[in-house]
Scaffold this motif. Structure first.
Motif, PDB file in Angstrom:
ATOM      1  N   GLU A 109     -17.294  20.629  -4.416  1.00 18.45           N
ATOM      2  CA  GLU A 109     -18.444  20.920  -5.096  1.00 18.45           C
ATOM      3  C   GLU A 109     -18.429  21.292  -6.626  1.00 18.45           C
ATOM      4  O   GLU A 109     -17.570  22.275  -6.912  1.00 18.45           O
ATOM      5  CB  GLU A 109     -19.317  22.200  -4.309  1.00 18.45           C
ATOM      6  CG  GLU A 109     -20.579  22.689  -4.889  1.00 18.45           C
ATOM      7  CD  GLU A 109     -21.402  23.899  -4.425  1.00 18.45           C
ATOM      8  OE1 GLU A 109     -21.758  23.592  -3.201  1.00 18.45           O
ATOM      9  OE2 GLU A 109     -20.811  24.912  -4.939  1.00 18.45           O
TER      10      GLU A 109
ATOM     11  N   SER B  65     -15.060  22.925   1.785  1.00 16.37           N
ATOM     12  CA  SER B  65     -15.096  22.243   0.469  1.00 16.37           C
ATOM     13  C   SER B  65     -14.710  23.162  -0.569  1.00 16.37           C
ATOM     14  O   SER B  65     -14.837  24.546  -0.074  1.00 16.37           O
ATOM     15  CB  SER B  65     -16.778  22.047   0.433  1.00 16.37           C
ATOM     16  OG  SER B  65     -17.037  21.541  -1.106  1.00 16.37           O
TER      17      SER B  65
ATOM     18  N   LYS C  48     -23.529  21.226  -7.656  1.00 15.55           N
ATOM     19  CA  LYS C  48     -24.600  22.394  -7.518  1.00 15.55           C
ATOM     20  C   LYS C  48     -25.283  22.289  -9.063  1.00 15.55           C
ATOM     21  O   LYS C  48     -24.589  22.672  -9.800  1.00 15.55           O
ATOM     22  CB  LYS C  48     -23.755  23.733  -7.203  1.00 15.55           C
ATOM     23  CG  LYS C  48     -24.556  24.907  -7.188  1.00 15.55           C
ATOM     24  CD  LYS C  48     -23.743  26.062  -6.604  1.00 15.55           C
ATOM     25  CE  LYS C  48     -24.625  26.891  -5.834  1.00 15.55           C
ATOM     26  NZ  LYS C  48     -24.030  28.223  -5.030  1.00 15.55           N
TER      27      LYS C  48
ATOM     28  N   VAL D 264     -21.792  11.302  -7.050  1.00 18.43           N
ATOM     29  CA  VAL D 264     -21.835  12.392  -6.034  1.00 18.43           C
ATOM     30  C   VAL D 264     -22.750  11.965  -4.878  1.00 18.43           C
ATOM     31  O   VAL D 264     -23.480  11.175  -5.140  1.00 18.43           O
ATOM     32  CB  VAL D 264     -22.703  13.562  -6.775  1.00 18.43           C
ATOM     33  CG1 VAL D 264     -21.916  14.251  -7.803  1.00 18.43           C
ATOM     34  CG2 VAL D 264     -24.023  13.409  -7.078  1.00 18.43           C
ATOM     35  N   ASP D 265     -22.278  12.457  -3.775  1.00 17.90           N
ATOM     36  CA  ASP D 265     -22.516  12.323  -2.300  1.00 17.90           C
ATOM     37  C   ASP D 265     -23.996  12.886  -2.080  1.00 17.90           C
ATOM     38  O   ASP D 265     -24.882  12.804  -1.221  1.00 17.90           O
ATOM     39  CB  ASP D 265     -21.839  12.339  -1.276  1.00 17.90           C
ATOM     40  CG  ASP D 265     -20.617  11.474  -1.483  1.00 17.90           C
ATOM     41  OD1 ASP D 265     -20.982  10.463  -1.505  1.00 17.90           O
ATOM     42  OD2 ASP D 265     -19.468  12.004  -1.650  1.00 17.90           O
ATOM     43  N   ALA D 266     -24.059  14.113  -2.851  1.00 20.72           N
ATOM     44  CA  ALA D 266     -25.360  15.007  -2.655  1.00 20.72           C
ATOM     45  C   ALA D 266     -25.416  16.044  -3.748  1.00 20.72           C
ATOM     46  O   ALA D 266     -24.561  16.455  -4.249  1.00 20.72           O
ATOM     47  CB  ALA D 266     -25.427  15.759  -1.196  1.00 20.72           C
TER      48      ALA D 266
ATOM     49  N   GLU E  87     -26.695  20.042  -4.359  1.00 21.00           N
ATOM     50  CA  GLU E  87     -27.269  21.409  -4.019  1.00 21.00           C
ATOM     51  C   GLU E  87     -28.003  21.942  -5.055  1.00 21.00           C
ATOM     52  O   GLU E  87     -27.559  22.190  -6.146  1.00 21.00           O
ATOM     53  CB  GLU E  87     -26.076  22.324  -3.525  1.00 21.00           C
ATOM     54  CG  GLU E  87     -26.461  23.600  -3.126  1.00 21.00           C
ATOM     55  CD  GLU E  87     -25.482  24.443  -2.575  1.00 21.00           C
ATOM     56  OE1 GLU E  87     -24.703  24.120  -2.016  1.00 21.00           O
ATOM     57  OE2 GLU E  87     -25.133  25.544  -3.076  1.00 21.00           O
TER      58      GLU E  87
ATOM     59  N   THR F  16     -20.016  16.696  -4.073  1.00 30.82           N
ATOM     60  CA  THR F  16     -21.317  17.412  -4.319  1.00 30.82           C
ATOM     61  C   THR F  16     -21.306  18.012  -5.373  1.00 30.82           C
ATOM     62  O   THR F  16     -20.221  18.287  -5.897  1.00 30.82           O
ATOM     63  CB  THR F  16     -21.757  18.222  -3.038  1.00 30.82           C
ATOM     64  OG1 THR F  16     -20.898  19.153  -3.099  1.00 30.82           O
ATOM     65  CG2 THR F  16     -21.662  17.449  -1.616  1.00 30.82           C
TER      66      THR F  16
ATOM     67  N   LEU G 205     -21.764  13.024   5.254  1.00 30.61           N
ATOM     68  CA  LEU G 205     -22.159  13.332   3.948  1.00 30.61           C
ATOM     69  C   LEU G 205     -21.060  12.659   3.142  1.00 30.61           C
ATOM     70  O   LEU G 205     -19.868  13.013   3.319  1.00 30.61           O
ATOM     71  CB  LEU G 205     -21.796  15.083   3.786  1.00 30.61           C
ATOM     72  CG  LEU G 205     -21.656  15.549   2.576  1.00 30.61           C
ATOM     73  CD1 LEU G 205     -22.977  15.353   1.535  1.00 30.61           C
ATOM     74  CD2 LEU G 205     -21.210  17.015   2.441  1.00 30.61           C
TER      75      LEU G 205
END
Length: 404
Positions: free
Chosen positions: A176, A111, A231, A260-262, A264, A229, A25
């Motif tokens: 996050e 996180s 949201k 951002v790396d991912a 949600e 990350t 991640l």
């Protein structure tokens, strides 16, 4: 800045990844692809880490999650949902370090969910005005919100970067960024809540400036030291609110900027329609019991207008999330009613990088270990949502003994 390449979607003929094997991640390696989603813990009466908070996160860490997420680490005093929420400041660092050390000893990553509650903040509890795109009455704080000025927004964006630095000092592996549920960044994305005619209103590019500015400031602050990350709401679940088509565009903006790396993927509005995220029964009686009169009677009589019940289905956000998977290369975290190993494997097969679980882990903190060893295991969670009102006395599943 060199970014990690996105995870393979599995759509090119390759086998889907093993959800219980180590995974990258951003700069972080997780022991598996299951993340404990942020859920307000309700055990920080002074806005600082307690032994109860440490145990709350130690249990799912010992139970096998790849990473656990500490909920609602506010970046400013007025950005708390209410006064019991952690506010990221130097005073919080020693306790946060005890928390991260405890989780790391169990082999999991941790996180910090960074955010500003905006109009979702309880101004009465915080004794500070709740910031929002415009001035309106908030049913959560029973006060009028205050329209955020450009100076307020610059301060809040900078506060996210400062909070991310505190997270690093405290030993967190990731942060996050909360761009959902009509918190501040999310409220600016919503046409229904954001009717401004300045540089932060009108076009989607303008309405996205707060979220994009936060992500950029945090990435500039942390570099590749920790994972970042976000949201993001796919759909507010209210007429005239932020919806899927615009959300995909904002997701592309975040992807193109590489901040951002991912992502949600979430849904619903804590301000206007909270059950759109949770689905299942609306626990009106239990919520009413958590308040004194006359609020108790008011909730019993009129709470159904706010807590609307929606049918529960396994992986209920997956149909919407598929549209994001088709449109993006960015790694995605699937959230929403995941209770079976088969669902996790389906998410991997459809190209999602990770899954996030919440209510199921309240009922069974060791569920991930059991799923990894027993393919047919299914969560005992019955989606009654009676855990929701327990946030006022320590969040837990009321169908089992109160955690000790």
């Amino acid at each position: 800045m060199t970014r990690q390449p996105p995870l393979s979607s599995g759509s090119s003929g390759s086998a889907p990844p093993d959800p219980f094997a180590p995974a990258r991640l951003g700069p972080l390696t997780l022991r598996n692809r299951v993340i404990k989603a942020a859920t307000f813990e309700g055990v920080t009466p002074q806005g600082l880490v307690t032994d109860e908070l440490i145990e709350y996160h130690r249990r799912p860490a010992a139970g096998g999650v790849g990473m656990t997420t500490v909920a609602y680490c506010a970046v400013a005093p007025e950005g708390r949902t209410e006064r019991r929420q952690i506010w990221m400041r130097p005073e919080a660092v020693p306790g946060l370090r005890r928390l991260t050390d405890a989780v790391h000893r169990e082999g999991a990553a941790i996180s910090a969910q960074l955010g500003h509650a905006g109009p979702v903040a309880d101004a009465r509890s915080n004794r500070l005005p709740a910031l929002s795109p415009g001035r309106f009455f908030s049913p959560l704080g029973m006060r009028m919100t205050r329209a955020a000025t450009a100076e307020d927004l610059t301060r809040v964006i900078g506060a996210h970067a400062s909070a991310a630095r505190i997270a690093i000092e405290s030993g967190f592996d990731a942060v996050e960024l909360h761009f959902g549920h009509n918190y501040l960044a999310s409220s600016f994305l919503s046409r229904r809540l954001n009717r401004r005619d300045d540089a932060y209103g009108g076009s989607l590019a303008n309405r996205a400036k707060v979220a994009l500015g936060i992500a950029r400031a945090v990435r500039d602050e942390v570099g590749d030291t920790i994972a970042v990350t976000a949201k993001l709401n796919m759909d507010d679940g209210v007429p005239g609110g932020f919806g899927i088509d615009e959300s995909i565009q904002v997701a592309r903006m975040l992807q193109d900027e590489g901040t951002v790396d991912a992502l949600e993927l979430t849904a619903g509005s804590s301000l206007l329609n909270p059950m759109y995220l949770f689905r299942g029964e609306a626990p009106l009686r239990e919520f009413a019991a958590a308040f004194p009169q006359p609020m108790r009677l008011g909730i019993r009589l009129a709470g159904g207008r706010f807590l609307r019940a929606y049918p529960y289905e396994e992986a209920f956000l997956l149909p919407s999330a598929r549209r994001f998977r088709e449109a993006l290369d960015l790694p995605l975290i699937l959230l929403g009613g995941i209770t079976r190993r088969a669902t996790i494997e389906q998410a991997m097969a459809e190209g999602f990088g990770y899954v996030a679980m919440a209510r199921a882990l309240l009922r069974e903190p060791d569920l991930v270990h059991r799923m990894a060893g027993e393919p047919d295991v299914q969560s005992l969670c019955i989606h009654c949502n009676k855990c929701m009102p327990t946030i006022y006395r320590g969040t837990h599943c009321p169908l089992i003994a109160t955690p000790s």
